[in-house]
Design an enzyme around this catalytic site. Structure first.
Site, short mmCIF file in Angstrom:
data_model
loop_
_atom_site.label_atom_id
_atom_site.label_comp_id
_atom_site.label_asym_id
_atom_site.label_seq_id
_atom_site.Cartn_x
_atom_site.Cartn_y
_atom_site.Cartn_z
N CYS A 1 0.83 -1.21 0.00
CA CYS A 1 0.00 0.00 0.00
C CYS A 1 0.86 1.26 0.00
O CYS A 1 0.37 2.35 -0.33
CB CYS A 1 -0.96 0.00 1.19
SG CYS A 1 -0.21 -0.31 2.78
N HIS A 2 2.14 1.14 0.33
CA HIS A 2 3.03 2.31 0.30
C HIS A 2 3.28 2.79 -1.13
O HIS A 2 3.76 3.90 -1.33
CB HIS A 2 4.36 1.99 0.98
CG HIS A 2 5.11 0.85 0.36
ND1 HIS A 2 4.85 -0.47 0.66
CD2 HIS A 2 6.11 0.82 -0.56
CE1 HIS A 2 5.66 -1.26 -0.03
NE2 HIS A 2 6.44 -0.49 -0.79
#
Length: 218
Positions: free
Chosen positions: A184-185
């Site tokens: 998700c980064h």
């Protein structure tokens, strides 16, 4: 209790398990076991549990968890949502969370060490991440973002067939329970700004720099 359920699943007699784990009476052991796992030991031959441990990393301690199907938790130990994630995991898998060792956790720890050393781009450890159909679509989309690249929330919404649902994608992104492995980064605001990140923007920047080879010695 974690050792007890493993012994029970291996077929050890309940008498031996109770006495071997420091209980003076069978009734005391059964009561403690039922409080932890939600079922009496006699009905737990096939019962599972979520095994959790922790691992040090360059961006702080990580809490990791696994079930038989794969890794189900990888979170920063100081994240405010950690307790809520534990609660969700208990509900999703219908079992208790206990500290212990697990083959999937051993594999994850090894792969994380390689990842932070810049030697691994794609995790091979099995992962399981139950959620709503929309959440799972978003989390599946995260896995398709290539290492070293980013995409916007808008692009991710389009990729999962939810045009215009950037905010919903952002919420699902924030509910991801398996950080780094489900990357998700790699999702940023349109225009390249970092946007939010549950582990803190400094960690998001660290992970993106790591994957881009910034400040890495050759």
């Amino acid at each position: 209790m974690g050792k007890a359920i493993e012994q029970i699943r291996r077929g050890t007699s309940l008498d031996d398990v109770a006495l071997g784990n420091g209980y003076d009476s069978h009734s005391g052991f059964r009561e403690a076991f039922a409080r932890t796992f939600g079922r009496p030991p006699g009905r737990s031959r096939q019962a599972g549990c979520i095994v959790v441990s922790w691992v040090e990393s360059p961006i702080g301690p990580l809490v990791v968890g696994a079930v038989e199907e794969g890794i189900c938790l990888l979170e920063f130990s100081d994240r405010r949502m950690l307790e809520a994630q534990f609660t969700t995991l208990r509900k999703r898998f219908g079992c208790a969370i206990v500290p212990g060792k697990h083959a999937h956790l051993d594999q994850l720890k090894q792969e994380l060490a390689q990842y932070f050393a810049g030697e691994l781009q794609e995790f091979q450890v099995p992962v399981i991440y139950p959620g709503t159909p929309f959440q799972q679509a978003v989390w599946d989309g995260l896995r398709r973002i290539p290492y070293g690249e980013t995409c916007s929330y808008e692009d991710l919404a389009l990729a999962v067939g939810a045009r215009g649902a950037q905010r919903a994608v952002g919420r699902a992104n924030g509910m991801n329970r398996v950080a780094i492995v489900l990357p998700c980064h790699r999702v940023v605001n349109k225009g390249g700004q970092l946007g939010g990140y549950g582990g803190g923007l400094w960690r998001k920047q660290f992970l993106l720099d790591l994957e881009r080879g910034v400040n890495r010695a050759d």
